[in-house]
Scaffold this motif. Structure first.
Motif, short mmCIF file in Angstrom:
data_model
loop_
_atom_site.label_atom_id
_atom_site.label_comp_id
_atom_site.label_asym_id
_atom_site.label_seq_id
_atom_site.Cartn_x
_atom_site.Cartn_y
_atom_site.Cartn_z
N LYS A 27 0.83 -1.21 0.00
CA LYS A 27 0.00 0.00 0.00
C LYS A 27 0.86 1.26 0.00
O LYS A 27 0.43 2.29 -0.50
CB LYS A 27 -0.94 0.00 1.20
N ASN A 28 2.04 1.16 0.59
CA ASN A 28 2.92 2.32 0.64
C ASN A 28 4.31 1.91 0.17
O ASN A 28 5.26 1.86 0.94
CB ASN A 28 2.96 2.91 2.05
N GLU A 29 4.40 1.60 -1.11
CA GLU A 29 5.64 1.09 -1.68
C GLU A 29 6.81 2.06 -1.48
O GLU A 29 7.92 1.65 -1.18
CB GLU A 29 5.44 0.82 -3.18
N LYS A 30 6.56 3.33 -1.62
CA LYS A 30 7.62 4.33 -1.50
C LYS A 30 8.24 4.30 -0.09
O LYS A 30 9.46 4.32 0.05
CB LYS A 30 7.05 5.71 -1.81
N LEU A 31 7.40 4.26 0.94
CA LEU A 31 7.89 4.22 2.31
C LEU A 31 8.60 2.90 2.60
O LEU A 31 9.64 2.88 3.26
CB LEU A 31 6.74 4.43 3.30
N ALA A 32 8.06 1.80 2.07
CA ALA A 32 8.70 0.50 2.26
C ALA A 32 10.08 0.47 1.62
O ALA A 32 11.05 -0.03 2.22
CB ALA A 32 7.82 -0.61 1.69
N LEU A 33 10.20 1.01 0.42
CA LEU A 33 11.50 1.07 -0.25
C LEU A 33 12.47 1.98 0.50
O LEU A 33 13.67 1.69 0.58
CB LEU A 33 11.35 1.55 -1.69
N LYS A 34 11.96 3.03 1.09
CA LYS A 34 12.80 3.93 1.89
C LYS A 34 13.39 3.16 3.09
O LYS A 34 14.57 3.30 3.41
CB LYS A 34 11.98 5.13 2.37
N PHE A 35 12.55 2.33 3.73
CA PHE A 35 13.04 1.52 4.85
C PHE A 35 14.11 0.54 4.40
O PHE A 35 15.17 0.43 5.01
CB PHE A 35 11.89 0.77 5.51
N VAL A 36 13.84 -0.19 3.32
CA VAL A 36 14.81 -1.16 2.81
C VAL A 36 16.12 -0.47 2.44
O VAL A 36 17.21 -0.94 2.78
CB VAL A 36 14.24 -1.94 1.60
N ASN A 37 16.03 0.67 1.78
CA ASN A 37 17.24 1.40 1.41
C ASN A 37 18.01 1.86 2.64
O ASN A 37 19.24 1.84 2.65
CB ASN A 37 16.90 2.60 0.52
N PHE A 38 17.30 2.27 3.70
CA PHE A 38 17.98 2.66 4.93
C PHE A 38 18.69 1.47 5.56
O PHE A 38 19.86 1.56 5.92
CB PHE A 38 17.01 3.29 5.93
N VAL A 39 17.98 0.36 5.71
CA VAL A 39 18.58 -0.82 6.34
C VAL A 39 19.80 -1.30 5.56
O VAL A 39 20.77 -1.79 6.15
CB VAL A 39 17.54 -1.95 6.50
N MET A 40 19.78 -1.14 4.26
CA MET A 40 20.91 -1.60 3.44
C MET A 40 22.00 -0.55 3.26
O MET A 40 23.00 -0.81 2.60
CB MET A 40 20.40 -2.07 2.07
N SER A 41 21.84 0.61 3.87
CA SER A 41 22.90 1.62 3.83
C SER A 41 23.89 1.32 4.95
O SER A 41 23.56 0.64 5.93
CB SER A 41 22.30 3.01 4.04
N PRO A 42 25.12 1.81 4.86
CA PRO A 42 26.07 1.60 5.96
C PRO A 42 25.52 2.08 7.30
O PRO A 42 25.64 1.38 8.31
CB PRO A 42 27.30 2.40 5.52
N GLU A 43 24.89 3.25 7.33
CA GLU A 43 24.33 3.77 8.58
C GLU A 43 23.25 2.84 9.14
O GLU A 43 23.27 2.46 10.32
CB GLU A 43 23.75 5.16 8.36
N GLY A 44 22.31 2.47 8.29
CA GLY A 44 21.22 1.60 8.73
C GLY A 44 21.70 0.22 9.12
O GLY A 44 21.24 -0.36 10.11
N MET A 45 22.64 -0.33 8.35
CA MET A 45 23.19 -1.65 8.67
C MET A 45 23.86 -1.62 10.04
O MET A 45 23.70 -2.55 10.83
CB MET A 45 24.18 -2.07 7.58
N ASN A 46 24.59 -0.57 10.34
CA ASN A 46 25.27 -0.47 11.63
C ASN A 46 24.28 -0.37 12.78
O ASN A 46 24.49 -0.97 13.83
CB ASN A 46 26.25 0.70 11.63
N VAL A 47 23.21 0.39 12.61
CA VAL A 47 22.18 0.47 13.64
C VAL A 47 21.57 -0.91 13.86
O VAL A 47 21.42 -1.37 15.00
CB VAL A 47 21.08 1.49 13.25
N PHE A 48 21.25 -1.57 12.77
CA PHE A 48 20.60 -2.88 12.84
C PHE A 48 21.48 -3.90 13.56
O PHE A 48 21.04 -4.56 14.49
CB PHE A 48 20.28 -3.35 11.42
#
Length: 127
Positions: A27-48
């Motif tokens: 329903k909110n593909e744009k927001l979902a892609l934003k989350f995936v892109n964050f988690v797969m970024s160095p910053e997001g990966m380090n938080v995770f």
């Protein structure tokens, strides 16, 4: 563990903990892609991985692993890991049979041989 008399040939089970994707009908593909892109970024990966207590799936994120993971890091870096056994099973029935069968063994309702036979039957049934 797949061990050998020569410690340098010993392998350990290790694998990625999870993956992310976006449903084609989200329903909110744009927001979902934003989350995936964050988690797969160095910053997001380090938080995770800091919150999870694991290792980053991405190289060169600048993450400093907990010292308790140093040996695991060495095994991964030297390609001395194998998939967990259930990652190679042809269907989810095998694992479910194993989990419920272990409970039955611990409660005295079954035997190891009966569990192995049931797991083999589920394995042979395919996908």
């Amino acid at each position: 563990m797949p061990a050998a008399d020569d410690a340098s040939r010993t392998l350990i089970p290790a694998a990625a903990g999870g993956g992310y994707g976006v449903n084609a009908k989200a329903k909110n593909e744009k927001l979902a892609l934003k989350f995936v892109n964050f988690v797969m970024s160095p910053e997001g990966m380090n938080v995770f991985v800091k919150k999870q207590g694991g290792l980053p799936a991405l190289p060169d994120t600048g993450f400093t692993a907990d010292p308790s993971l140093a040996e695991l890091s060495e095994f991964i870096g030297s390609d001395r890991t194998v998939p967990f056994m259930d990652q190679l099973w042809p269907n989810p029935k095998v694992q479910q049979t194993m989990l419920s069968g272990l409970q039955e063994i611990f409660s005295g309702q079954s035997t190891p041989q009966k569990l192995l036979d049931a797991m083999d039957a589920d394995y042979r049934s395919g996908s």
